[in-house]
Design an enzyme around this catalytic site. Structure first.
Site, mmCIF file in Angstrom:
data_model
loop_
_atom_site.group_PDB
_atom_site.id
_atom_site.type_symbol
_atom_site.label_atom_id
_atom_site.label_comp_id
_atom_site.label_asym_id
_atom_site.label_seq_id
_atom_site.Cartn_x
_atom_site.Cartn_y
_atom_site.Cartn_z
ATOM 1 N N ASP A 179 9.025 24.592 -8.853
ATOM 2 C CA ASP A 179 10.395 24.362 -8.387
ATOM 3 C C ASP A 179 10.488 24.372 -6.866
ATOM 4 O O ASP A 179 10.348 25.422 -6.239
ATOM 5 C CB ASP A 179 11.292 25.460 -8.978
ATOM 6 C CG ASP A 179 12.749 25.325 -8.577
ATOM 7 O OD1 ASP A 179 13.168 24.203 -8.228
ATOM 8 O OD2 ASP A 179 13.469 26.336 -8.630
ATOM 9 N N SER B 195 13.440 26.769 -5.106
ATOM 10 C CA SER B 195 13.446 28.224 -5.039
ATOM 11 C C SER B 195 12.098 28.681 -4.501
ATOM 12 O O SER B 195 11.194 27.863 -4.294
ATOM 13 C CB SER B 195 13.730 28.834 -6.420
ATOM 14 O OG SER B 195 12.664 28.560 -7.314
ATOM 15 N N ASN C 213 10.489 32.107 -5.394
ATOM 16 C CA ASN C 213 9.826 33.229 -6.070
ATOM 17 C C ASN C 213 8.971 32.782 -7.245
ATOM 18 O O ASN C 213 9.309 31.818 -7.936
ATOM 19 C CB ASN C 213 10.853 34.236 -6.595
ATOM 20 C CG ASN C 213 11.513 35.015 -5.481
ATOM 21 O OD1 ASN C 213 12.429 34.523 -4.832
ATOM 22 N ND2 ASN C 213 11.047 36.218 -5.250
ATOM 23 N N TRP D 291 7.868 34.287 -10.833
ATOM 24 C CA TRP D 291 8.104 35.365 -11.797
ATOM 25 C C TRP D 291 7.761 34.886 -13.204
ATOM 26 O O TRP D 291 7.872 33.701 -13.514
ATOM 27 C CB TRP D 291 9.542 35.892 -11.729
ATOM 28 C CG TRP D 291 10.611 34.957 -12.217
ATOM 29 C CD1 TRP D 291 11.340 34.082 -11.469
ATOM 30 C CD2 TRP D 291 11.088 34.806 -13.570
ATOM 31 N NE1 TRP D 291 12.231 33.391 -12.249
ATOM 32 C CE2 TRP D 291 12.095 33.824 -13.552
ATOM 33 C CE3 TRP D 291 10.744 35.405 -14.788
ATOM 34 C CZ2 TRP D 291 12.764 33.419 -14.710
ATOM 35 C CZ3 TRP D 291 11.417 34.993 -15.943
ATOM 36 C CH2 TRP D 291 12.414 34.013 -15.881
ATOM 37 N N TYR E 17 21.657 33.906 -12.801
ATOM 38 C CA TYR E 17 22.004 32.524 -13.131
ATOM 39 C C TYR E 17 23.283 32.529 -13.936
ATOM 40 O O TYR E 17 23.816 33.590 -14.295
ATOM 41 C CB TYR E 17 20.847 31.855 -13.889
ATOM 42 C CG TYR E 17 20.258 32.689 -14.990
ATOM 43 C CD1 TYR E 17 19.236 33.604 -14.725
ATOM 44 C CD2 TYR E 17 20.723 32.569 -16.291
ATOM 45 C CE1 TYR E 17 18.700 34.380 -15.731
ATOM 46 C CE2 TYR E 17 20.172 33.347 -17.299
ATOM 47 C CZ TYR E 17 19.165 34.239 -17.019
ATOM 48 O OH TYR E 17 18.641 35.002 -18.013
ATOM 49 N N ASP F 64 14.672 18.412 -4.790
ATOM 50 C CA ASP F 64 14.479 19.543 -5.694
ATOM 51 C C ASP F 64 13.867 19.129 -7.026
ATOM 52 O O ASP F 64 14.524 18.518 -7.865
ATOM 53 C CB ASP F 64 15.836 20.238 -5.919
ATOM 54 C CG ASP F 64 15.711 21.500 -6.744
ATOM 55 O OD1 ASP F 64 14.584 21.910 -7.065
ATOM 56 O OD2 ASP F 64 16.762 22.093 -7.059
ATOM 57 N N THR G 117 15.644 20.352 -10.392
ATOM 58 C CA THR G 117 16.921 19.807 -10.856
ATOM 59 C C THR G 117 16.655 18.458 -11.508
ATOM 60 O O THR G 117 16.013 17.588 -10.925
ATOM 61 C CB THR G 117 17.910 19.648 -9.679
ATOM 62 O OG1 THR G 117 18.231 20.934 -9.161
ATOM 63 C CG2 THR G 117 19.196 18.972 -10.138
#
Length: 382
Positions: free
Chosen positions: A92, A95, A97, A99, A135, A275, A278
């Site tokens: 992505d 963003s 991070n 995880w 979210y 992005d 998306t």
């Protein structure tokens, strides 16, 4: 001797570039629809794509809202720990991070996804630092830790990542990915966690401080994200370089959006984020309303026959035109109906309108994300 040196340099450069295949997984929207849960889900959880980029619209600690992944399809595989534990992640660029779910997560969303077990990794290092990801449908909470992360042929040691302890709601339960690997700038990383690609750069694991993305169209295979290199066989002509307007997301300036030479949105210029996380092309309500009017869309649906008659919608970026044809911005649905590839977001920003150039755009253009020069390279796919 020179030949041996040259061969050695070639071998080294090959080791510093890795191509990670991406595959099309079934989207969350498809999963919910097949289980008869889509309408109830949409009623209960109104869509707010904008919260991904401005978390203050949701939780103040949010850094990686996931509401907009309803239609996401491009996912890949990484490995964490020693011996390696496998995870499917969304790569992505919206963003920062990394995880994944953990064995300490008791939520139903973790029950049907791969979960990281720290006790099975000899290179795992715990921390006492918490992480929160919010979210539109709930939140993921957990803690940060360090371990070896393998992405393609690249092995990143001591990579900080999040392990979920709670993932409430049904959203992540039906998602085709276990976790998320963010590829944006460290300035937007939750809890100050260093992004994976930043460690690749600082540890000298990539030959160039850039990565590139190719997304195949329709049901074709071959999508990938390439770390440290560019594959020119996947695009035609030359890359056109666009300077970033903000080093947070991969944000650039749009000059205008036109159809048949007439401005139909962003007439005075606006900001846009490239992005991969998306699915659609998103923008402010008025601009999207204008576009839907011009393409004959009603409630997001449009005649499939329009695909053969509607003109390109042209995104002018830094003085250069990037046309998106009707075959790209009209999506073939089930049972003979088609949907618009545009959706509305409402984000009040100091810099004016904000647009999201998601997968509908990226499928048309090979994208190079250049951290060394803070720019994005775009070229028509071959």
């Amino acid at each position: 001797m020179k030949l041996l040196l040259l061969l050695g340099l070639v071998a080294l450069s090959q080791c510093l570039v890795t191509k990670v295949p991406l595959r099309k997984g079934k989207s969350l929207r498809q999963n919910l629809k097949e289980h008869g849960l889509l309408e109830k889900y949409l009623e209960k959880h109104p869509h707010n794509l904008g919260s991904k980029y401005f978390p203050s619209q949701g939780n103040a600690n949010a850094a990686e809202p996931l509401e907009n992944y309803m239609d996401i399809e491009y996912i890949g595989t990484i490995y964490i720990g020693t011996p390696p534990q496998q995870f499917t992640v969304l790569f992505d660029t919206g963003s920062s991070n990394l995880w994944v779910p953990s064995v300490y997560c008791s939520s139903s969303a973790c029950s049907n996804h791969n979960r990281f077990n720290p006790q099975q990794s000899s290179t795992y290092q715990a921390t006492s630092q918490s992480v929160s990801v919010t979210y539109g449908t709930g939140s993921m909470t957990g803690f940060l830790a360090y371990d070896t992360v393998q992405v393609g042929s690249i092995e990143v040691t001591n990579q900080i990542f999040g392990l979920s302890e709670t993932e409430p709601g049904t959203f992540l339960y039906y998602s085709p990915f276990d976790g998320i690997l963010g590829l944006a700038y460290p300035s937007i990383a939750s809890s100050g966690a260093t992004p994976v690609f930043d460690n690749m750069m600082s540890e000298g694991l990539v030959s160039q401080d850039l990565f590139s993305v190719y997304l195949s169209s329709n049901d074709q295979s071959g999508s990938f994200v390439m770390f440290g290199g560019v594959d020119s066989s996947y695009y035609s002509g030359n890359l056109y370089w666009v300077p970033l307007s903000s080093e947070s997301y991969w944000q650039i300036t749009l000059d205008s959006i036109t159809m048949n030479g007439q401005a139909i949105a962003c007439s005075g210029g606006c900001q846009a984020i490239v992005d991969t996380g998306t699915s659609l092309l998103a923008g402010p309500p008025q601009g999207i309303s204008n576009i839907q009017y011009y393409i004959g869309a009603s409630n997001g649906e449009v005649s499939c026959s329009a695909m053969n008659s509607l003109p390109d919608i042209v995104f002018t970026i830094n003085g250069y035109e990037f046309p998106v044809p009707a075959s790209a911005y009209i999506r073939q649905g089930q049972n003979g109906y088609c949907t618009s590839g545009f959706e509305s977001i409402s984000i009040p920003t100091q810099s004016g309108e904000l647009w999201i150039l998601g997968d509908v755009f990226i499928r048309e253009y090979y994208c190079v994300f250049d951290r060394a020069n803070n720019q994005v390279g775009l070229a028509p796919v071959a």
